[in-house]
Design a protein around this motif. Structure first.
Motif, PDB file in Angstrom:
ATOM      1  N   ILE B 210      65.629 199.676  81.518  1.00 41.99           N
ATOM      2  CA  ILE B 210      66.863 198.988  81.409  1.00 41.99           C
ATOM      3  C   ILE B 210      67.994 199.509  82.761  1.00 41.99           C
ATOM      4  O   ILE B 210      67.691 198.634  83.043  1.00 41.99           O
ATOM      5  CB  ILE B 210      67.165 199.731  80.019  1.00 41.99           C
ATOM      6  N   ASN B 211      67.148 200.681  83.291  1.00 42.49           N
ATOM      7  CA  ASN B 211      68.212 200.609  83.560  1.00 42.49           C
ATOM      8  C   ASN B 211      67.667 199.812  85.205  1.00 42.49           C
ATOM      9  O   ASN B 211      69.023 199.801  86.197  1.00 42.49           O
ATOM     10  CB  ASN B 211      68.015 202.177  84.233  1.00 42.49           C
ATOM     11  N   SER B 213      67.165 196.533  85.700  1.00 42.76           N
ATOM     12  CA  SER B 213      67.321 195.584  85.893  1.00 42.76           C
ATOM     13  C   SER B 213      69.006 195.438  86.385  1.00 42.76           C
ATOM     14  O   SER B 213      69.465 196.253  84.697  1.00 42.76           O
ATOM     15  CB  SER B 213      67.235 194.967  84.248  1.00 42.76           C
ATOM     16  N   ASP B 214      69.443 194.409  86.408  1.00 37.94           N
ATOM     17  CA  ASP B 214      71.306 194.149  86.633  1.00 37.94           C
ATOM     18  C   ASP B 214      71.954 193.076  85.163  1.00 37.94           C
ATOM     19  O   ASP B 214      70.472 193.114  84.738  1.00 37.94           O
ATOM     20  CB  ASP B 214      71.294 193.675  87.661  1.00 37.94           C
ATOM     21  N   ASP B 215      73.159 193.220  84.582  1.00 40.16           N
ATOM     22  CA  ASP B 215      73.558 192.474  83.892  1.00 40.16           C
ATOM     23  C   ASP B 215      73.938 191.643  84.351  1.00 40.16           C
ATOM     24  O   ASP B 215      74.277 190.916  82.697  1.00 40.16           O
ATOM     25  CB  ASP B 215      74.461 193.835  82.935  1.00 40.16           C
ATOM     26  N   ARG B 216      73.912 190.814  85.223  1.00 36.80           N
ATOM     27  CA  ARG B 216      74.220 189.537  85.300  1.00 36.80           C
ATOM     28  C   ARG B 216      73.400 188.275  84.938  1.00 36.80           C
ATOM     29  O   ARG B 216      72.055 188.394  84.947  1.00 36.80           O
ATOM     30  CB  ARG B 216      75.002 189.342  86.562  1.00 36.80           C
ATOM     31  N   VAL B 217      74.459 187.127  84.032  1.00 42.28           N
ATOM     32  CA  VAL B 217      73.699 186.434  83.494  1.00 42.28           C
ATOM     33  C   VAL B 217      73.383 185.609  84.640  1.00 42.28           C
ATOM     34  O   VAL B 217      73.944 184.943  85.864  1.00 42.28           O
ATOM     35  CB  VAL B 217      74.784 185.673  82.334  1.00 42.28           C
ATOM     36  N   ASN B 218      71.907 185.238  84.815  1.00 39.19           N
ATOM     37  CA  ASN B 218      71.797 184.532  86.158  1.00 39.19           C
ATOM     38  C   ASN B 218      71.302 182.625  86.357  1.00 39.19           C
ATOM     39  O   ASN B 218      70.678 182.906  85.774  1.00 39.19           O
ATOM     40  CB  ASN B 218      70.395 185.087  86.774  1.00 39.19           C
ATOM     41  N   LEU B 219      72.502 182.822  86.387  1.00 40.94           N
ATOM     42  CA  LEU B 219      72.005 180.858  86.066  1.00 40.94           C
ATOM     43  C   LEU B 219      71.956 180.139  87.279  1.00 40.94           C
ATOM     44  O   LEU B 219      71.629 178.569  87.229  1.00 40.94           O
ATOM     45  CB  LEU B 219      73.441 180.369  85.575  1.00 40.94           C
ATOM     46  N   GLN B 221      69.933 180.861  89.782  1.00 44.05           N
ATOM     47  CA  GLN B 221      68.507 179.690  90.038  1.00 44.05           C
ATOM     48  C   GLN B 221      67.980 179.176  89.043  1.00 44.05           C
ATOM     49  O   GLN B 221      66.812 178.466  89.528  1.00 44.05           O
ATOM     50  CB  GLN B 221      67.324 181.430  89.746  1.00 44.05           C
ATOM     51  N   ARG B 222      68.665 178.803  88.274  1.00 46.02           N
ATOM     52  CA  ARG B 222      67.908 177.527  87.843  1.00 46.02           C
ATOM     53  C   ARG B 222      68.639 176.117  88.651  1.00 46.02           C
ATOM     54  O   ARG B 222      69.501 176.274  88.984  1.00 46.02           O
ATOM     55  CB  ARG B 222      68.371 177.653  86.082  1.00 46.02           C
ATOM     56  N   ASN B 223      68.130 174.809  87.877  1.00 47.15           N
ATOM     57  CA  ASN B 223      68.268 173.476  87.924  1.00 47.15           C
ATOM     58  C   ASN B 223      68.837 173.434  89.397  1.00 47.15           C
ATOM     59  O   ASN B 223      70.456 172.658  89.789  1.00 47.15           O
ATOM     60  CB  ASN B 223      69.518 172.843  86.995  1.00 47.15           C
TER      61      ASN B 223
END
Lengths: 764, 232
Positions: B210-211, B213-219, B221-223
């Motif tokens: 848990i520690n 990983s970071d908490d930003r929603v990674n969008l 990288q896609r499309n």
């Protein structure tokens, strides 16, 4: 004394003697401070109640704290329906349980009834803690309401309180015993068909080593801590995080409409999962040292302090905390995740690389489609029995031996109901942790059931995977869980890898295997008779069954599926054709039946059952799930089955329109009226609005006082008017709603307008 | 104080009736320890194994053999051996560091099945540094041998696997199979994961995961190629 710059509306500061001025100034400062303080408090209170509403907003997940899923969804939905009845007058309420109970007729299993009873008792145990509301004119309908109130549920309580009903009076009715506290959540309902001696062992054992899910009381305590004012920062950050998640999900949903590529979805989902895990981790660190959660954390410690090892206890406490936070966060975000998940496309077998290359299907399907296909397939394979899977430990010893005997060996059946329930409950869980727990329990349940069956057959050795896997396949078949494949993908993506390592990981893998076996099962091959075991020389997923038997079984299942539909139709026809009145009168029977033999009279159920799934789907589409919705849905379903005459559909349309109009009206009326007549002495000129304390002298006091008094008067007046207006509005609306309800009700039970209306009106 | 304990996932493969479960049960019985789960189920087992290596310590004057203790936690995954479930194998192999391939010395086909698995394992998981394989012939207490010891041994050597013959009924050789496998895994392969103590394993490893990983929603990288496709 300085004049504050920029203040123009002020009368020029009067020259006053210094000592008086100081007094006034300090008095003014105090006044302003007090006002500011008051304002602040008010805002704080508002913010706090908003926060609490958010925290306690019972998503399907939060309420779902019991070990089993099949009844829970229904209960939650009945809560929704009940909330939809808020607008009704209390005397209209007696219809509510009937309607809700009928729409959501629970499965008539003794186990369910036992659960229900237990919950009700549990509810009674804490009933006194419910806030008291003076109004008690709902007392007469309390009995019937209690039928559908499964337990001490915050949502129900809130709904009732808003209705002015007293929670205690409701839940205390029909309650026979005191709190039985043997239900600790981690271990669900009794395992009815087993003998009592084994029940205890099979049920108690599973919790010895695992502390996966938060116990209900733990979670309650966590929620309580979240409601504490000092926990505001935690709540706010959670709110912010959840809205970010929602936005992210929306973005994905809107951009991918073109036709998503599998890898993209995977990236997004992984991102989401990492985000959630990160958030849980951060929140955990915050919470551990947080003032508001001190009680909660230390409570945790105390609970585990019996462990000899301090470090182990600490770790366990930490784990439980993480479990609570996770449950909370997933409860809020799960819907958005599901939305992304169900439309994500994955090539068959790509999930976790667990398929042979040969098993990959060419066309990528969205998970939603996979789910549907899987469900269809499972439903048509209901004829599969232990013999077809050759579960060896169930082979009858009495018959000829498997190897040499000419007669085919016969197999005992095995009772997998516990595992089946667990599998069904998987999708209703919110966090991957809880889902894994369900899977673990399902797996153990299968082992225990086999153990049981084998034990009676003479053998004593516990079953290995050779027997457990096919039995698990059987359980999966019997569970007919509609969205199992996507739940498994969800776990794979969102559960931290370490969670998939222990026994839970094994159970998860086995369930994946079971699902894949069913997916790969070559149905065409079976029908054509080429897919015999070893017949093609390849090792493929096949059953031990001849093509003819397979065809017979398949056809029978399909016939049954048809019959089920027809049965539903027939029942609804019957209902509409006449005995609606009995149903009205049988309102109390519903409860009696639940109490006595644990089954709700079949006749009490209405035509179409609205499943928990549908409700959830609707909610995830943003529809308001209330009685109107339920009625509409039901009518739609009836219409789709082609048994509603045109006249009916017209009526539905009208109704829908009416409802929409009513809703619009309601919304409009909720906006406070803009132009209220002002009282004559109200000047609307505020002399001191921008005054600085320094600039107010003693001679201004009379005017200040006057204006103050005026304001108080007006405020009081307005408040009074407002409450009067609210009251009348409430009455008007409840009248409206009641009319609707009665009309709907009359329509649904198919009573003629002239005969039925009167009965209904007299019914309460 | 406590050192990190290595965790290894071991899969147990073998055809339907070769006695995989019996081997597992016998192993539990012979070396029962408190931490093991209820014996009501025999498809999954967690086992703490202590390996004692005796090495001659030439530097010490008294020439006593120095004993070095090494520990490992095995989680042993039983698999369904029937042919119909063969295609499910890869689900179970994932992340496995050790495999015990069991055959019945009185049953020739079961030995042929072992060859098949070996091939598959090597194909799926990789070479010896990724997974340790142990070929085990069971039921040596029975008459009517169909698989010769020498032949099997030779085969095992040829694929770089350990070899043993055991009897689940009498219990002979069972423990050694697991200890040897553990030794080999400790020597050659990386553990599935490590943890401080066996009991706190799940929690602590989870907490660390848990520690990190970071908490930003990674969008972002896609499309990257989504945009052009939309304008068509």
């Amino acid at each position: 004394m300085t004049t504050a710059g920029g203040i123009v509306s002020l009368p020029p500061p009067p020259p006053s003697s210094a000592d008086v001025g100081v007094d006034v100034v300090s008095a003014n400062v105090a006044l302003r401070r007090a006002r500011a303080e008051e304002r602040k408090l008010e805002l704080l209170a508002k913010a706090r109640s908003a926060r609490i509403a958010w925290v306690l907003d019972d998503d399907d997940a939060n309420a779902d704290d019991d070990g089993d899923g099949d009844g829970d969804g229904d209960d939650d939905d009945s809560v929704d329906l009940l909330s939809g009845l808020r607008a009704c007058r209390p005397d209209a309420l007696p219809h509510a349980p009937l309607v809700v109970g009928a729409l959501l007729a629970p499965r008539p299993s003794p186990a369910a009834a036992a659960r229900r009873r237990r919950r009700r008792r549990r509810g009674a145990g804490t009933a006194t803690t419910g806030r008291n509301v003076d109004d008690s004119d709902g007392d007469d309908c309390a009995t019937s309401v209690a039928v559908i109130i499964p337990r001490n549920n915050r949502a129900v309580r809130r709904a009732l309180e808003e209705r002015g009903l007293e929670w205690g009076s409701v839940s205390a009715r029909g309650v026979d015993g005191v709190d039985d506290d043997d239900d600790d959540g981690a271990v669900p309902s009794p395992h009815p068909p087993m003998t009592t001696t084994t029940t205890t062992t099979t049920e108690r054992d599973p919790i010895v080593t695992y502390d996966f899910i938060p116990r209900p009381d733990d979670y309650e305590a966590f929620l309580d801590a979240m409601c504490d004012p000092s926990a505001a920062d935690v709540v706010l950050s959670a709110m912010k995080f959840c809205s970010t998640m929602r936005e992210a999900a929306n973005v994905v949903a809107s951009t991918d409409a073109v036709g998503g590529v599998g890898e993209d979805d995977a990236v997004v989902l992984t991102g989401l999962s990492r985000a959630i895990r990160g958030f849980v981790g951060r929140t955990m660190r915050t919470v551990e040292g947080h003032e508001a959660f001190r009680d909660f954390v230390s409570r945790d410690r105390r609970a585990t302090s019996t462990s000899s090892n301090e470090a182990v206890a600490a770790a366990a406490a930490k784990e439980r905390l993480a479990a609570s936070i996770e449950k909370f966060v997933y409860g809020k975000c799960r819907r958005d995740i599901d939305a992304v998940l169900s439309r994500s496309t994955r090539k068959e077998g790509e999930a976790g690389d667990y398929a042979d290359d040969g098993a990959r299907r060419s066309s990528p399907k969205s998970l939603g489609e996979t789910d549907a296909e899987f469900h269809e397939r499972v439903r048509s394979l209901q004829f599969v029995s232990p013999a077809h899977l050759e579960i060896r430990c169930l082979m009858m010893r009495s018959g000829g031996t498997g190897e040499g005997g000419a007669a085919p060996p016969s197999y005992e059946d095995v009772d997998l109901s516990y595992a089946v329930r667990q599998i069904r409950s998987i999708h209703g869980r919110s966090s991957p942790r809880e889902m894994l727990q369900s899977i673990l329990m399902a797996h153990r349940g299968v082992s225990f059931a086999l153990n049981e069956a084998c034990g009676s057959g003479g053998s004593v050795s516990p079953p290995g995977a050779d027997d457990v896997l096919p039995a698990l396949i059987l359980a999966t078949l019997r569970a007919q869980a509609p969205r199992l494949p996507s739940a498994l993908v969800f776990i794979e993506i969102f559960a931290p890898p370490s969670m998939l390592q222990g026994e839970a990981g094994y159970a998860y893998t086995s369930l994946c295997g079971a699902v894949q076996f069913l997916k790969e099962l070559d149905m065409d091959g079976h029908l054509r008779g080429v897919a015999l075991l070893g017949g093609t020389g390849e090792m493929s997923a096949v059953l031990s069954i001849g093509p003819d038997d397979f065809r017979v079984g398949l056809e029978e299942c399909q016939r049954k599926m048809m019959l089920e539909v027809e049965e539903g139709v027939r029942r609804s026809m019957k209902r509409r054709s006449g005995d609606g009145m009995d149903e009205c009168a049988g309102e109390t029977d519903v409860e009696d039946d639940t109490n006595d033999d644990g089954r709700i009279d079949d006749d009490a159920s209405l035509h179409i059952r609205i499943t928990a799934r549908q409700v959830r789907d609707a909610r995830s589409h943003g529809e308001i799930v209330d009685l109107d919705w339920a009625m509409k849905k039901q009518q739609e379903a009836l219409w789709q089955r082609g048994e509603v005459v045109d006249l009916m559909s017209e009526r539905i349309a009208n109704q829908a329109e009416d409802m929409a109009a009513a809703r619009r009206r309601r919304q409009r009326l909720n906006v406070p009226p803009e132009a209220l007549n002002l009282p004559p002495y109200f000047s609307r000129s505020y002399s001191f609005l921008t005054a600085h304390p320094d600039n107010i002298g003693i001679r201004d006091l009379p005017q200040l006082l006057n204006e103050y008094k005026m304001l108080v008067h007006v405020t009081e007046l307005l408040l009074n008017e407002r409450s009067i207006w609210r009251e009348s509005e409430r009455k008007r609306q409840s009248r409206l709603e009641r009319e609707h309800l009665e009309r709907d009700f009359a329509d649904v039970i198919g009573v003629d307008e002239d005969g039925g209306g009167g009965e209904l009106a007299n019914g309460h | 104080m406590t050192e990190a304990v290595n965790h290894y996932k071991v899969v147990l493969l073998g055809e339907g009736r070769v006695g995989k479960t019996s081997i597992l049960l016998r192993y539990i019985e012979n070396s029962y320890d408190v931490g093991c789960p209820s014996t009501l189920q025999a498809s999954y087992l967690e086992k703490h194994v202590v390996v004692e290596d005796r090495t001659n310590n030439y530097l010490s004057s008294n020439r006593n053999a120095a004993v070095s203790r090494r520990e490992a936690n095995l989680s042993i995954w039983d698999t369904a051996g029937q042919e119909r479930f063969h295609s499910l194998g890869p689900i179970y192999y994932r992340d496995a560091k050790g495999a015990i391939l069991v055959y019945d010395v009185t049953d020739r086909p079961s030995f042929e099945r072992v060859r098949k698995w070996t091939k598959e394992l090597r194909k799926m998981v990789g070479d010896g540094d990724k997974i340790c394989i142990s070929v085990v012939g069971n039921k040596i207490d029975l008459q009517g041998r169909a698989v010769d010891t020498e032949e099997a041994k030779k085969y095992a050597q040829s694929v770089g696997a350990a070899f043993a013959e055991v009897s689940a009924k009498t219990g002979s050789g069972i423990e050694a199979v697991f200890v040897d496998l553990t030794k080999k895994m400790l020597d050659t392969v990386k553990p599935s994961h490590r943890s401080k103590s066996s009991l706190a394993s799940a929690s602590s490893s989870m907490a660390t995961s848990i520690n990190k990983s970071d908490d930003r929603v990674n969008l972002s990288q896609r499309n990257p190629e989504q945009e052009p496709s939309r304008c068509c």
